[in-house]
Design a protein around this motif. Structure first.
Motif, mmCIF file in Angstrom:
data_model
loop_
_atom_site.group_PDB
_atom_site.id
_atom_site.type_symbol
_atom_site.label_atom_id
_atom_site.label_comp_id
_atom_site.label_asym_id
_atom_site.label_seq_id
_atom_site.Cartn_x
_atom_site.Cartn_y
_atom_site.Cartn_z
ATOM 1 N N GLN A 152 0.825 -1.209 0.000
ATOM 2 C CA GLN A 152 0.000 0.000 0.000
ATOM 3 C C GLN A 152 0.859 1.259 0.000
ATOM 4 O O GLN A 152 0.592 2.217 -0.727
ATOM 5 C CB GLN A 152 -0.915 -0.013 1.219
ATOM 6 N N ALA A 156 0.894 2.151 -3.982
ATOM 7 C CA ALA A 156 -0.284 3.019 -4.030
ATOM 8 C C ALA A 156 0.037 4.446 -3.621
ATOM 9 O O ALA A 156 -0.231 5.391 -4.361
ATOM 10 C CB ALA A 156 -1.388 2.452 -3.131
ATOM 11 N N THR A 157 0.656 4.603 -2.446
ATOM 12 C CA THR A 157 0.878 5.957 -1.925
ATOM 13 C C THR A 157 2.012 6.670 -2.647
ATOM 14 O O THR A 157 1.859 7.797 -3.119
ATOM 15 C CB THR A 157 1.174 5.897 -0.415
ATOM 16 N N LEU A 162 -1.663 2.084 -8.157
ATOM 17 C CA LEU A 162 -2.918 1.417 -7.853
ATOM 18 C C LEU A 162 -3.647 2.169 -6.744
ATOM 19 O O LEU A 162 -3.031 2.950 -6.013
ATOM 20 C CB LEU A 162 -2.661 -0.034 -7.430
ATOM 21 N N PRO A 163 -4.946 1.970 -6.588
ATOM 22 C CA PRO A 163 -5.699 2.668 -5.537
ATOM 23 C C PRO A 163 -5.225 2.278 -4.148
ATOM 24 O O PRO A 163 -4.741 1.163 -3.918
ATOM 25 C CB PRO A 163 -7.139 2.213 -5.779
ATOM 26 N N VAL A 164 -5.385 3.187 -3.211
ATOM 27 C CA VAL A 164 -4.922 2.971 -1.840
ATOM 28 C C VAL A 164 -5.860 2.027 -1.091
ATOM 29 O O VAL A 164 -5.403 1.124 -0.381
ATOM 30 C CB VAL A 164 -4.802 4.307 -1.090
ATOM 31 N N HIS A 204 -8.648 -2.089 -7.731
ATOM 32 C CA HIS A 204 -8.651 -2.073 -6.269
ATOM 33 C C HIS A 204 -8.349 -3.451 -5.684
ATOM 34 O O HIS A 204 -7.904 -3.554 -4.540
ATOM 35 C CB HIS A 204 -10.018 -1.594 -5.749
ATOM 36 N N LEU A 207 -3.835 -5.140 -5.050
ATOM 37 C CA LEU A 207 -2.949 -5.098 -3.883
ATOM 38 C C LEU A 207 -3.402 -6.007 -2.744
ATOM 39 O O LEU A 207 -2.600 -6.796 -2.233
ATOM 40 C CB LEU A 207 -2.796 -3.655 -3.397
#
Length: 338
Positions: A152, A156-157, A162-164, A204, A207
């Motif tokens: 994540q 993501a961050t 990819l979305p968190v 979503h 991850l």
């Protein structure tokens, strides 16, 4: 095969019955008063007494257990003390999201673990074998919450690939509302042709599914490798090599099918372990599944909901175990004879 199926069904019923009784006992041993949760922290003594009567807590334990079993037989899993909704309805709403997540993770584990185990067995004790073994050990040893947090934070961050968190982009509820049939978002989006929600859900899903898939992938790869090497050491494998078949042909054409038996037997345990791991991952990625529902139930001492979650997980494990046993029996007749 019919006798084998009946025998396995009888064993499954006994396992579920044991889980139900154990769950009931734990519910009564957990500290706290469910009547306080049901009536509220500011309830008067009269209101608490009324709540205990409504919940059946004023009856003897054997009577409570009988009433609980009778309710389950009618399909009544009780009422959540927190949501005031039937527990079965809450579980039916939350469980599909968890199954979507865990099912994807187990599918990834099988699709990745089997080829990796086959590759390691083909190369013997070479570099590929060592790489697969070390990677598998790392995947099995790494805590799932650590993998989830690392993925994540990095993917993501920091990188924004990819979305968190979440199941899909909440703005799509307005622009592309989804019609629910199974409560499995990806399936419902695919069936209804909602490509916006489907694409967002798949992004979503990456991850959290990969975080959960790490452990089962390592286990499947190690078990596949060990089972194939054991089969390759049998007399039939030596005969096949003497007839001119290469090591790869022996592994894929003659050794793979009997080696799948132990791998299939492991899948039920892998599924159950992944389902429990999903509870942690769902909290990290804010995934609207059974894990979040269970966490809220534990925080509020919602014993009927906790019992419902336990029963749902037990039923899922028993069903998967039964399907695995049937698959083993289909692959190897010796299983059902034994």
């Amino acid at each position: 095969m019919a006798r084998y199926l009946l025998r396995r069904l009888a064993q499954a019923v006994l396992v579920v019955a044991g889980v139900v009784v154990l769950t009931f006992v734990v519910m009564r041993l957990v500290p706290g008063d469910p009547a306080v949760t049901y009536a509220g922290p500011r309830a008067t003594a009269a209101q608490l007494a009324q709540a205990r009567t409504e919940l059946g807590l004023d009856r003897p334990l054997p009577v409570q257990l009988w009433d609980y079993l009778a309710s389950l037989a009618r399909g009544d899993w009780g009422t959540s003390l927190r949501t005031k909704q039937p527990v079965l309805d809450d579980v039916a709403t939350a469980f599909p999201a968890s199954l979507e997540l865990v099912g994807t993770a187990v599918l990834v584990a099988v699709l990745a673990g089997l080829p990796l185990g086959l590759l390691a067995a083909r190369r013997g004790r070479g570099g590929a074998d060592a790489t697969v073994r070390i990677s598998s050990m790392l995947a099995v040893s790494a805590p799932v919450f650590l993998l989830a947090l690392l993925a994540q934070n990095l993917l993501a961050t920091k990188l924004g690939w990819l979305p968190v968190a979440g199941e899909y982009d909440p703005e799509l509820d307005t622009t592309s509302p989804l019609t629910l049939f199974t409560n499995v978002t990806a399936v419902d989006a695919l069936v209804t042709g909602n490509w916006a929600v489907l694409g967002s859900t798949l992004r979503h899903l990456v991850l959290p599914a990969l975080a959960i898939a790490a452990y089962p992938t390592g286990v499947v790869a190690q078990m596949t490798r060990a089972a194939l090497l054991e089969e390759a050491a049998q007399n039939h494998a030596r005969l096949e090599r003497a007839l001119g078949f290469t090591r790869w042909q022996v592994l894929t054409r003659f050794s793979l099918r009997p080696a799948l038996g132990p791998v299939l037997a492991l899948l039920a345990l892998v599924f159950a372990f992944s389902l429990v791991n999903a509870f942690l991952v769902e909290s990290i990625f804010n995934w609207p599944g059974l894990g979040r529902y269970a966490a809220n139930a534990i925080r509020s001492s919602d014993t009927p909901a906790i019992a419902g979650v336990t029963l749902a997980v037990a039923l899922a494990y028993v069903l998967v175990n039964l399907l695995v046993d049937l698959a083993q029996a289909a692959l190897d007749p010796r299983v059902r004879i034994g």
